[in-house]
Structure formats: C-alpha cells, structure tokens
Design an enzyme around this catalytic site. Sequence first.
Site, mmCIF file in Angstrom:
data_model
loop_
_atom_site.group_PDB
_atom_site.id
_atom_site.type_symbol
_atom_site.label_atom_id
_atom_site.label_comp_id
_atom_site.label_asym_id
_atom_site.label_seq_id
_atom_site.Cartn_x
_atom_site.Cartn_y
_atom_site.Cartn_z
ATOM 1 C CG PHE A 115 -1.934 1.026 1.357
ATOM 2 C CD1 PHE A 115 -3.139 0.904 0.685
ATOM 3 C CD2 PHE A 115 -1.743 2.134 2.175
ATOM 4 C CE1 PHE A 115 -4.135 1.857 0.824
ATOM 5 C CE2 PHE A 115 -2.728 3.092 2.321
ATOM 6 C CZ PHE A 115 -3.930 2.955 1.644
ATOM 7 C CB ALA A 116 2.709 2.858 -2.592
ATOM 8 N N GLY A 121 7.230 14.118 1.847
ATOM 9 C CA GLY A 121 6.591 15.334 2.335
ATOM 10 C C GLY A 121 5.115 15.178 2.625
ATOM 11 C CD GLN A 332 10.957 1.060 35.053
ATOM 12 O OE1 GLN A 332 11.258 1.294 33.892
ATOM 13 N NE2 GLN A 332 11.714 1.440 36.077
ATOM 14 C CD GLU A 359 -2.913 0.877 8.617
ATOM 15 O OE1 GLU A 359 -4.134 0.961 8.835
ATOM 16 O OE2 GLU A 359 -2.312 -0.210 8.500
ATOM 17 N N GLY A 360 -1.829 6.857 9.938
ATOM 18 C CA GLY A 360 -2.325 8.044 10.618
ATOM 19 C C GLY A 360 -1.823 8.103 12.041
#
Length: 381
Positions: A115-116, A121, A332, A359-360
């Site tokens: 998926f491109a 930018g 931790q 994906e955002g």
Amino acid sequence: MSAFSLEPQQIAWCAELRTLAAERLRPLAEKGEPGRVNRALVAELGRLGLLERLFTSGAVDLCLMRESLAYACTEAETALALQGLGAHPVHAYGTPAQRAHWLPRVSEGTAVAAFALSEPGAGSDAGALALRADVETARADGPSRWRLTGEKCWISNAPEADCYTVFARTTPGTGARGVTAFLVPADRPGLTGAALEMLSPHPIGSMVFDAVPVTADDVLGEVDRGFRVAMGTLNLFRPSVGAFAVGMAQAALDATLTHTAGRDAFDGKLRDLQTVAHQVAEMALRTEAARLMVYAAATAYDEGAPDVPKRAAMAKLLATETAQYVVDTAVQLHGARALHRGHMLEHLYREVRAPRIYEGASEVQRGIIAKELYASTGEAP
C-alpha cells in the site's frame, strides 16, 4: 475474549491461531532476515487459509486474526496485515480483471502486495500527495495513459512487493481531491526502490517513479477519487491496527503476571508489593478497555454504521497508546532482563512504537475524532 460474547467457535479459533502462530509461524519468522519480505512465512499464511480470509471475512474476523497472531508472533501478524492492506483496494475497488489476476496469488501467498500512500513530504497529511500522474494520452471520456513521477517513502513490503496500490495526483492543487489510485506491478519500467533500516524488523522501503507508465486499466475505483479508496481501506484497517496493539499488550501483560508472581523480592514476591500489583491492575484495565473499543469499531464497520471513521480513529488511538504503556510498564517490572536482545519484551518494545505513527499518527486520529464530533453537532467549519 469472552467479554465480547463471541461464539464458541470463534473462541476456539483464536486459541487455534495462537497455537499455529507459536508452532508453525514463529519458526519461519525466526529464520527470516530482518527488514526483508519473508516469503516462506507469507506462503505458510496462504497455506493455512488465513490470507484468503482477508477477502472473505469482516472486520471482526480481521481483528481476531491480528490480535491472536500478534500475541504469539508479531512477524506473522504483520505479514498477514500487509497483504490485506496492499490488496484490499483491489478486492474492494478493482476491476474483474484486476481481481482475477492478483487476488488468488495474494491469497495463496505467492504474490506480495503493498500500500503506497506516504511520501517524504506527505506522511500523515495524505492530502499533500505530490507524486504526479502526468497525462500521456487521452480519449473522449478522459485520460487513458499517464506517467507517474515522484517518490514514495516508508512503504511496507517495498521494494520487494510484486504489486503496489499507488496513490498519485492526477489533478494539481486540489488537496485530498484529484488523487487517483493505481494498481502498479513491480516490473513496470522506471520503478525502482531501496530498503530502509527502521526500528522495527519489518520490510519498509522507499520507491522512485521515473515516468512509470500506467493506463486506464490500472485505475482502482475512479479517476480523481482515489482518496475514497485510501480512506475506505484505512477505515477497515485502523481498528485492526488496534487489534495488533491489543495482542502485543496482552502478551506483555501475561508475561508480567508470570514474572511478578514468581520473582523473589523484599522477603516475598513482586506481586506482594502494592505498587506492583496496582501497576499490573492498570495494565489489565487499559488492555481490556482498548480491546472493547477495537471490537466495537470492527462491529460498527461490519454493520455499516455511519460513525465508522470516528470509531476507527478512536480504536486505533486508544489501543496503540495503551500498548505503548503496557509494554513499557512490563519492561520496567521485568528489569534489565527485558532489555536483553532477543527477550520477548525487548522485541515488543521495538514493535510497539511504530503503530502510533503509521496509518495516521495519534495526532491525526485525534483530529479525525474532533472533526467527526463537530460534524455530528452541525458545528463543523
């Protein structure tokens, strides 16, 4: 899983997937080369029938697969998810010829899809895409041939995929509009790429398009309406990114329960320390809350609910942020041993960071949620 009122066969299937991931997929994953497509692993996913389910099942089943595989083998989970992400636009928007040529091969695991969307930018700002689709020839009803020129970056499975869903700008100066989705085979002249070394071990690369030829037969959906293809795909896969995160969080939580119950410390076990017990309780609370939101979003998608974009964004945001917290807390509580190269938590610590970006990014998900909320009140700008 029973909190979601799943059918007994679904619960049994999830257990089976965890076993398959541990016994059949993890050994193949361990033989793979970090940063490269593991074709043996992809082929095994095909033989097990899991890749075919990407195109025959709904969002809930996709989430169940991703959570169950992620619990035992993150590489297998990601290989499955990337096949779905790359080929879902073909399944949902492709022509009969495109589907007939590519979907059987993707389902069998003999072809790798990608998926491109992202560019150097234009990462989270998909409306800023700059990859040009210059018209080469046109007919009476519109363009019939283009040349793609520009770059893509941070593309999973690049540069080794066999086909790419590529988003390019066909109409300049139109933001999210004026973008077209193309299905581009990897052997097109002018298409080159290079692998990128990233924190996680998955195959990710950049792509250069030097006047790559595409035709009307390569269009997915409609010309200038590719943003719908992208968002339709992401609305399905964002909740399942959350499922991937929940699978990792559950694995970290279970490891922590075992460790704190058996580790001697301060004349007792780690679990006897109230501060430790409360941290474990918080890990469990957040994991279960994230799981509930993921499956609520997936159910909404399967039912065609109108608020899918908001639910998908909420699910991805909460689950990925939760997984980051849970895995970090697990590290931790385990101490230095969890930082050893090869430790399960060291692996999860590297894996868990990227889902908050791809994906955002989390900030984009918050923007989507706010936009959808204001739109529902009629107060959208």
